[in-house]
Design a protein around this motif. Structure first.
Motif, short mmCIF file in Angstrom:
data_model
loop_
_atom_site.label_atom_id
_atom_site.label_comp_id
_atom_site.label_asym_id
_atom_site.label_seq_id
_atom_site.Cartn_x
_atom_site.Cartn_y
_atom_site.Cartn_z
N LEU A 6 -9.08 -9.01 17.56
CA LEU A 6 -8.69 -7.77 16.90
C LEU A 6 -8.09 -8.04 15.53
O LEU A 6 -8.42 -7.36 14.55
N THR A 7 -7.26 -9.04 15.44
CA THR A 7 -6.63 -9.36 14.15
C THR A 7 -7.67 -9.78 13.12
O THR A 7 -7.57 -9.42 11.94
N GLU A 8 -8.69 -10.51 13.55
CA GLU A 8 -9.75 -10.91 12.62
C GLU A 8 -10.47 -9.68 12.05
O GLU A 8 -10.80 -9.64 10.86
N SER A 9 -10.70 -8.67 12.90
CA SER A 9 -11.36 -7.45 12.42
C SER A 9 -10.45 -6.69 11.46
O SER A 9 -10.91 -6.17 10.44
N ILE A 10 -9.17 -6.61 11.79
CA ILE A 10 -8.23 -5.91 10.90
C ILE A 10 -8.21 -6.59 9.52
O ILE A 10 -8.25 -5.93 8.48
N GLU A 11 -8.18 -7.90 9.51
CA GLU A 11 -8.14 -8.63 8.25
C GLU A 11 -9.41 -8.43 7.43
O GLU A 11 -9.39 -8.55 6.20
N ALA A 12 -10.52 -8.11 8.11
CA ALA A 12 -11.80 -7.95 7.42
C ALA A 12 -11.99 -6.57 6.79
O ALA A 12 -12.97 -6.34 6.08
N ILE A 13 -11.07 -5.63 7.06
CA ILE A 13 -11.17 -4.32 6.43
C ILE A 13 -11.06 -4.49 4.92
O ILE A 13 -10.12 -5.12 4.43
N ALA A 14 -12.03 -3.94 4.19
CA ALA A 14 -12.05 -4.13 2.73
C ALA A 14 -11.35 -2.98 2.02
O ALA A 14 -11.25 -1.88 2.54
N GLY A 70 -14.27 1.16 1.85
CA GLY A 70 -14.40 2.48 1.26
C GLY A 70 -13.09 3.21 1.07
O GLY A 70 -13.05 4.27 0.44
N TYR A 71 -12.00 2.68 1.61
CA TYR A 71 -10.69 3.23 1.30
C TYR A 71 -10.33 2.91 -0.15
O TYR A 71 -10.82 1.93 -0.73
N ASP A 72 -9.42 3.69 -0.72
CA ASP A 72 -8.82 3.22 -1.97
C ASP A 72 -7.91 2.05 -1.64
O ASP A 72 -7.53 1.83 -0.49
N ALA A 73 -7.54 1.29 -2.66
CA ALA A 73 -6.82 0.03 -2.44
C ALA A 73 -5.49 0.23 -1.72
O ALA A 73 -5.14 -0.54 -0.81
N ASP A 74 -4.74 1.27 -2.07
CA ASP A 74 -3.45 1.51 -1.45
C ASP A 74 -3.58 1.87 0.03
O ASP A 74 -2.80 1.44 0.87
N THR A 75 -4.58 2.70 0.34
CA THR A 75 -4.79 3.08 1.74
C THR A 75 -5.26 1.89 2.55
O THR A 75 -4.79 1.66 3.68
N SER A 76 -6.19 1.11 2.03
CA SER A 76 -6.67 -0.07 2.74
C SER A 76 -5.53 -1.02 3.07
O SER A 76 -5.41 -1.50 4.21
N ALA A 77 -4.69 -1.30 2.08
CA ALA A 77 -3.58 -2.22 2.30
C ALA A 77 -2.63 -1.70 3.37
O ALA A 77 -2.16 -2.46 4.23
N GLY A 89 0.81 -1.20 0.00
CA GLY A 89 0.00 0.00 0.00
C GLY A 89 0.84 1.25 0.00
O GLY A 89 2.05 1.23 -0.22
N LYS A 90 0.20 2.36 0.26
CA LYS A 90 0.92 3.63 0.19
C LYS A 90 1.96 3.73 1.30
O LYS A 90 1.79 3.16 2.39
#
Length: 372
Positions: A364-372, A324-331, A45-46
């Motif tokens: 917490l890690t499961e929620s982080i991984e679920a961010i789209a 809703g983030y752009d792909a680079d920000t999400s990553a 990501g960025k």
């Protein structure tokens, strides 16, 4: 965990704190020893993330950023996270306005702000992810008494003026065999708006069996005591005032050489340490009923009667877009938070925070991984 200075939570529980400069620079990377091969952070990501908010988690964020930079450097990636400890309210405001990638906050985003955050997140809900926890001490200065036991009911009566002598029968009943002086108690409270105050008063509301009736909020409502500004201020005031007591992040109590009361949560006196505070976190319930949001039901911590559980613990959140983030920000957000929730926890105890218990870290890690 303001943990307003809201932040204080931890405030610093290690708040170290009033610094307003953004953290995160390559200067931090060289001093951190990490095993990048063991990190699940992708460093994708960025390169540059931005965040702002709770000063309570400022020192923890410094630790997270330094660790992340070191991990990614070993993986051949250049990254940075600029975090401005400008206060929880400001962090939420900047997040809603899309001025930063995520926010730090001592309280979950909710009500009208939650709706505004969803608009910022392209119609998707913002998630509250509790990443930093800090214990709050009932710190006191009482010559000859190094081991004091209090419970929420008695603490409430001290801070609303109902109990005003150290040898009051309510305190004596919790401290059999301890020679308590016939001297006045001087409560020291925060004069500034503070998340530490809010959480302390929520604890009293939850656990004091009705002894605390004046409500919570970031301003002290008890009506008694002497005011001092900031966590450092109340700790220093107690240090200079025999017979005084305050509520303050553990790191400030330690720095000032103050005694810390054990809290009887209904299952016997509990000392404040990493293990007992971690047990309270491990037993926390969540207010949300599904999805990746991890807003805490604070009453499950403050009202815990589990043996060996220290109930006065503050949480601070990272507020992120669930999607809703752009792909680079999400990553980049996912990569940084993954590092922070895992190897970033190393060293937090030395700064006065409570490292995440393994079972909580998994959620917490499961929620982080679920961010789209």
């Amino acid at each position: 965990m303001n943990l307003k200075r809201n932040s204080a939570l931890l405030g610093a529980v290690a708040v170290g704190a009033l610094t307003l400069a953004a953290c995160g620079s390559d200067n931090n990377a060289g001093s951190v020893d990490v095993d990048a091969s063991a990190s699940a952070a992708t460093c994708e990501g960025k390169e540059n993330l931005s965040a702002a908010g709770s000063s309570a988690q400022k020192n923890a964020m410094d630790n997270f950023v330094s660790t992340y930079i070191a991990v990614c450097s070993e993986k051949g990636k250049t990254v940075n996270v600029a975090y401005n400890p400008s206060g929880s309210g400001d962090g939420r405001t900047q997040f809603i306005a899309s001025q930063i990638d995520f926010a730090g906050s001592d309280s979950a985003i909710k009500a009208e702000q939650a709706g505004q955050a969803a608009e910022r997140c392209a119609g998707n809900p913002a998630w509250n992810l509790p990443l930093v926890f800090g214990p709050v001490a009932l710190a006191y200065n009482l010559e000859g008494v190094d081991d004091l036991v209090l419970d929420a009911e008695t603490a409430a009566k001290i801070f609303n003026g109902t109990v005003n002598k150290w040898n009051d029968p309510a305190i004596a009943a919790l401290n059999e065999g301890v020679e308590l002086p016939d001297s006045n108690i001087t409560p020291i409270v925060r004069s500034d708006s503070s998340g530490t105050t809010d959480n302390f008063q929520q604890y009293l509301e939850t656990a004091s069996k009705g002894a605390w009736t004046t409500g919570a909020g970031s301003d002290f409502t008890g009506g008694v005591g002497e005011g001092a500004k900031g966590s450092a201020g109340v700790a220093q005031a107690v240090n200079g005032s025999p017979g005084a007591i305050t509520y303050v992040e553990k790191s400030f109590a330690d720095q000032n050489g103050l005694s810390i009361a054990r809290i009887d949560n209904g299952s016997g006196p509990v000392e404040l340490n990493d293990e007992t505070a971690g047990k309270a976190i491990d037993g926390a319930a969540f207010a949300s009923t599904g999805g990746g949001d991890l807003t805490l039901d604070l009453s499950s911590i403050f009202g815990s009667t589990e043996e060996g559980s220290y109930p006065l613990v503050l949480a601070t959140y990272e507020i992120v877009c669930s999607a809703g983030y752009d792909a680079d920000t999400s990553a980049a957000v996912k990569s940084f938070l993954t590092s922070a929730a895992n190897e970033g926890q190393n060293g937090l105890a030395e700064q006065g925070y409570v490292p995440l218990p393994d079972s909580f870290k998994q959620k917490l890690t499961e929620s982080i991984e679920a961010i789209a």
